[in-house]
Design a protein around this motif. Structure first.
Motif, PDB file in Angstrom:
ATOM      1  N   ARG A   1      -3.261  15.330  48.422  1.00 43.72           N
ATOM      2  CA  ARG A   1      -4.393  14.827  47.653  1.00 43.72           C
ATOM      3  C   ARG A   1      -4.355  15.326  46.218  1.00 43.72           C
ATOM      4  O   ARG A   1      -3.707  16.315  45.903  1.00 43.72           O
ATOM      5  N   LEU A   2      -5.066  14.608  45.367  1.00 42.01           N
ATOM      6  CA  LEU A   2      -5.126  14.948  43.948  1.00 42.01           C
ATOM      7  C   LEU A   2      -6.274  15.930  43.718  1.00 42.01           C
ATOM      8  O   LEU A   2      -7.432  15.605  43.977  1.00 42.01           O
ATOM      9  N   VAL A   3      -5.953  17.116  43.225  1.00 42.78           N
ATOM     10  CA  VAL A   3      -6.963  18.123  42.907  1.00 42.78           C
ATOM     11  C   VAL A   3      -7.496  17.805  41.521  1.00 42.78           C
ATOM     12  O   VAL A   3      -6.757  17.786  40.545  1.00 42.78           O
ATOM     13  N   VAL A   4      -8.802  17.568  41.446  1.00 40.36           N
ATOM     14  CA  VAL A   4      -9.451  17.203  40.193  1.00 40.36           C
ATOM     15  C   VAL A   4     -10.098  18.426  39.543  1.00 40.36           C
ATOM     16  O   VAL A   4     -10.191  18.514  38.325  1.00 40.36           O
ATOM     17  N   GLY A   5     -10.531  19.379  40.377  1.00 42.32           N
ATOM     18  CA  GLY A   5     -11.191  20.559  39.848  1.00 42.32           C
ATOM     19  C   GLY A   5     -11.043  21.756  40.767  1.00 42.32           C
ATOM     20  O   GLY A   5     -10.799  21.607  41.960  1.00 42.32           O
TER      21      GLY A   5
ATOM     22  N   LEU B   1      -9.809  14.173  45.045  1.00 45.68           N
ATOM     23  CA  LEU B   1     -10.094  12.752  45.197  1.00 45.68           C
ATOM     24  C   LEU B   1     -10.207  12.476  46.689  1.00 45.68           C
ATOM     25  O   LEU B   1      -9.364  12.898  47.476  1.00 45.68           O
ATOM     26  N   SER B   2     -11.248  11.805  47.090  1.00 46.88           N
ATOM     27  CA  SER B   2     -11.514  11.578  48.505  1.00 46.88           C
ATOM     28  C   SER B   2     -10.414  10.743  49.151  1.00 46.88           C
ATOM     29  O   SER B   2      -9.895   9.801  48.545  1.00 46.88           O
ATOM     30  N   ALA B   3     -10.080  11.082  50.398  1.00 49.86           N
ATOM     31  CA  ALA B   3      -9.106  10.302  51.155  1.00 49.86           C
ATOM     32  C   ALA B   3      -9.693   8.939  51.537  1.00 49.86           C
ATOM     33  O   ALA B   3      -8.971   7.967  51.701  1.00 49.86           O
ATOM     34  N   ASN B   4     -11.015   8.886  51.655  1.00 46.64           N
ATOM     35  CA  ASN B   4     -11.721   7.648  51.953  1.00 46.64           C
ATOM     36  C   ASN B   4     -11.984   6.934  50.627  1.00 46.64           C
ATOM     37  O   ASN B   4     -12.739   7.419  49.802  1.00 46.64           O
ATOM     38  N   GLU B   5     -11.399   5.794  50.435  1.00 52.82           N
ATOM     39  CA  GLU B   5     -11.505   5.100  49.150  1.00 52.82           C
ATOM     40  C   GLU B   5     -12.911   4.605  48.825  1.00 52.82           C
ATOM     41  O   GLU B   5     -13.178   4.208  47.703  1.00 52.82           O
ATOM     42  N   LYS B   6     -13.821   4.649  49.796  1.00 55.94           N
ATOM     43  CA  LYS B   6     -15.211   4.264  49.538  1.00 55.94           C
ATOM     44  C   LYS B   6     -15.975   5.404  48.877  1.00 55.94           C
ATOM     45  O   LYS B   6     -17.041   5.186  48.318  1.00 55.94           O
ATOM     46  N   ASN B   7     -15.433   6.606  48.962  1.00 54.65           N
ATOM     47  CA  ASN B   7     -16.047   7.779  48.345  1.00 54.65           C
ATOM     48  C   ASN B   7     -15.249   8.162  47.104  1.00 54.65           C
ATOM     49  O   ASN B   7     -14.138   7.674  46.890  1.00 54.65           O
TER      50      ASN B   7
ATOM     51  N   ASP C   1     -20.801   4.103  33.469  1.00 57.89           N
ATOM     52  CA  ASP C   1     -20.797   3.882  34.912  1.00 57.89           C
ATOM     53  C   ASP C   1     -20.450   5.205  35.591  1.00 57.89           C
ATOM     54  O   ASP C   1     -20.082   6.168  34.919  1.00 57.89           O
ATOM     55  N   VAL C   2     -20.550   5.257  36.898  1.00 58.20           N
ATOM     56  CA  VAL C   2     -20.167   6.478  37.617  1.00 58.20           C
ATOM     57  C   VAL C   2     -19.060   6.189  38.634  1.00 58.20           C
ATOM     58  O   VAL C   2     -19.022   6.775  39.701  1.00 58.20           O
ATOM     59  N   ASP C   3     -18.147   5.317  38.284  1.00 55.66           N
ATOM     60  CA  ASP C   3     -17.004   5.034  39.146  1.00 55.66           C
ATOM     61  C   ASP C   3     -15.946   6.116  38.891  1.00 55.66           C
ATOM     62  O   ASP C   3     -14.961   5.903  38.184  1.00 55.66           O
ATOM     63  N   ILE C   4     -16.189   7.260  39.481  1.00 59.07           N
ATOM     64  CA  ILE C   4     -15.362   8.444  39.241  1.00 59.07           C
ATOM     65  C   ILE C   4     -13.924   8.203  39.671  1.00 59.07           C
ATOM     66  O   ILE C   4     -12.986   8.533  38.946  1.00 59.07           O
ATOM     67  N   ARG C   5     -13.744   7.630  40.848  1.00 56.44           N
ATOM     68  CA  ARG C   5     -12.391   7.410  41.386  1.00 56.44           C
ATOM     69  C   ARG C   5     -11.528   6.602  40.419  1.00 56.44           C
ATOM     70  O   ARG C   5     -10.428   7.010  40.065  1.00 56.44           O
ATOM     71  N   ASN C   6     -12.010   5.455  39.978  1.00 59.60           N
ATOM     72  CA  ASN C   6     -11.221   4.604  39.082  1.00 59.60           C
ATOM     73  C   ASN C   6     -10.995   5.259  37.726  1.00 59.60           C
ATOM     74  O   ASN C   6      -9.922   5.127  37.136  1.00 59.60           O
ATOM     75  N   TYR C   7     -11.992   5.962  37.228  1.00 58.05           N
ATOM     76  CA  TYR C   7     -11.854   6.666  35.955  1.00 58.05           C
ATOM     77  C   TYR C   7     -10.740   7.714  36.040  1.00 58.05           C
ATOM     78  O   TYR C   7      -9.861   7.770  35.174  1.00 58.05           O
ATOM     79  N   ILE C   8     -10.761   8.518  37.087  1.00 55.18           N
ATOM     80  CA  ILE C   8      -9.754   9.568  37.256  1.00 55.18           C
ATOM     81  C   ILE C   8      -8.371   8.963  37.415  1.00 55.18           C
ATOM     82  O   ILE C   8      -7.407   9.420  36.803  1.00 55.18           O
ATOM     83  N   MET C   9      -8.274   7.926  38.213  1.00 57.30           N
ATOM     84  CA  MET C   9      -6.966   7.294  38.433  1.00 57.30           C
ATOM     85  C   MET C   9      -6.416   6.691  37.145  1.00 57.30           C
ATOM     86  O   MET C   9      -5.232   6.803  36.866  1.00 57.30           O
ATOM     87  N   SER C  10      -7.276   6.088  36.341  1.00 61.58           N
ATOM     88  CA  SER C  10      -6.794   5.507  35.083  1.00 61.58           C
ATOM     89  C   SER C  10      -6.378   6.597  34.107  1.00 61.58           C
ATOM     90  O   SER C  10      -5.374   6.462  33.404  1.00 61.58           O
ATOM     91  N   LYS C  11      -7.107   7.709  34.048  1.00 64.51           N
ATOM     92  CA  LYS C  11      -6.735   8.831  33.177  1.00 64.51           C
ATOM     93  C   LYS C  11      -5.447   9.478  33.655  1.00 64.51           C
ATOM     94  O   LYS C  11      -4.617   9.894  32.846  1.00 64.51           O
TER      95      LYS C  11
ATOM     96  N   GLU D   1     -21.467  22.145  40.616  1.00 68.49           N
ATOM     97  CA  GLU D   1     -21.706  22.027  39.174  1.00 68.49           C
ATOM     98  C   GLU D   1     -20.575  21.260  38.490  1.00 68.49           C
ATOM     99  O   GLU D   1     -20.815  20.470  37.581  1.00 68.49           O
ATOM    100  N   LEU D   2     -19.337  21.500  38.946  1.00 62.59           N
ATOM    101  CA  LEU D   2     -18.206  20.761  38.366  1.00 62.59           C
ATOM    102  C   LEU D   2     -18.289  19.272  38.685  1.00 62.59           C
ATOM    103  O   LEU D   2     -17.983  18.433  37.838  1.00 62.59           O
ATOM    104  N   VAL D   3     -18.692  18.945  39.916  1.00 61.86           N
ATOM    105  CA  VAL D   3     -18.841  17.537  40.287  1.00 61.86           C
ATOM    106  C   VAL D   3     -19.893  16.888  39.391  1.00 61.86           C
ATOM    107  O   VAL D   3     -19.707  15.758  38.910  1.00 61.86           O
ATOM    108  N   GLU D   4     -20.965  17.615  39.136  1.00 62.78           N
ATOM    109  CA  GLU D   4     -22.006  17.101  38.238  1.00 62.78           C
ATOM    110  C   GLU D   4     -21.442  16.886  36.835  1.00 62.78           C
ATOM    111  O   GLU D   4     -21.715  15.871  36.195  1.00 62.78           O
ATOM    112  N   LYS D   5     -20.625  17.814  36.366  1.00 66.86           N
ATOM    113  CA  LYS D   5     -20.003  17.685  35.041  1.00 66.86           C
ATOM    114  C   LYS D   5     -19.050  16.486  35.006  1.00 66.86           C
ATOM    115  O   LYS D   5     -19.047  15.707  34.049  1.00 66.86           O
ATOM    116  N   ILE D   6     -18.263  16.330  36.051  1.00 69.14           N
ATOM    117  CA  ILE D   6     -17.324  15.202  36.123  1.00 69.14           C
ATOM    118  C   ILE D   6     -18.085  13.885  36.067  1.00 69.14           C
ATOM    119  O   ILE D   6     -17.741  12.989  35.288  1.00 69.14           O
ATOM    120  N   ALA D   7     -19.137  13.777  36.880  1.00 65.70           N
ATOM    121  CA  ALA D   7     -19.932  12.547  36.898  1.00 65.70           C
ATOM    122  C   ALA D   7     -20.552  12.288  35.522  1.00 65.70           C
ATOM    123  O   ALA D   7     -20.562  11.149  35.038  1.00 65.70           O
TER     124      ALA D   7
END
Length: 107
Positions: A64-68, A38-44, A93-103, A78-84
């Motif tokens: 930091r939170l390791v997602v993959g 998960l990016s340290a910059n909350e805009k990413n 939607d493609v709000d990956i950050r909020n989705y991951i945090m909620s999960k 390829e994993l980032v593409e799968k996550i998206a």
């Protein structure tokens, strides 16, 4: 480091997951390991980093939170593409950050 409870792994790494995480925790060099965090910059949303960066003194990635986990940069892409894709299928939607945090929080 924290690891996403629905950790994404590049194909073929499933059986090596515990060994890879153990080496990461012990600060052992892993030449063929890229982390999606998960990016340290909350805009990413996500960053891809080589695990060797974690060995540098004072590197800010330790909390930091390791997602993959992937065995190559291309595998990480390829994993980032799968996550998206997964996030889009679930939410439209493609709000990956909020989705991951909620999960991660159990939603």
């Amino acid at each position: 480091m924290k690891y996403y409870r629905h950790l994404y792994l590049e194909e073929g790494l499933e059986k090596k997951k515990e060994k890879i995480i153990s080496k990461l925790e012990k600060n052992k060099l892993q030449r063929n390991t890229h982390l999606i965090v998960l990016s340290a910059n909350e805009k990413n949303h996500l960053d891809i980093i080589h695990s060797a960066f974690l060995l540098q003194p004072g590197y800010p990635g330790k909390n930091r939170l390791v997602v993959g986990i992937a065995g190559s940069y291309d595998g990480a892409l390829e994993l980032v593409e799968k996550i998206a894709g997964d996030v889009y299928k679930e939410t439209g939607d493609v709000d990956i950050r909020n989705y991951i945090m909620s999960k991660e929080q159990g939603d």
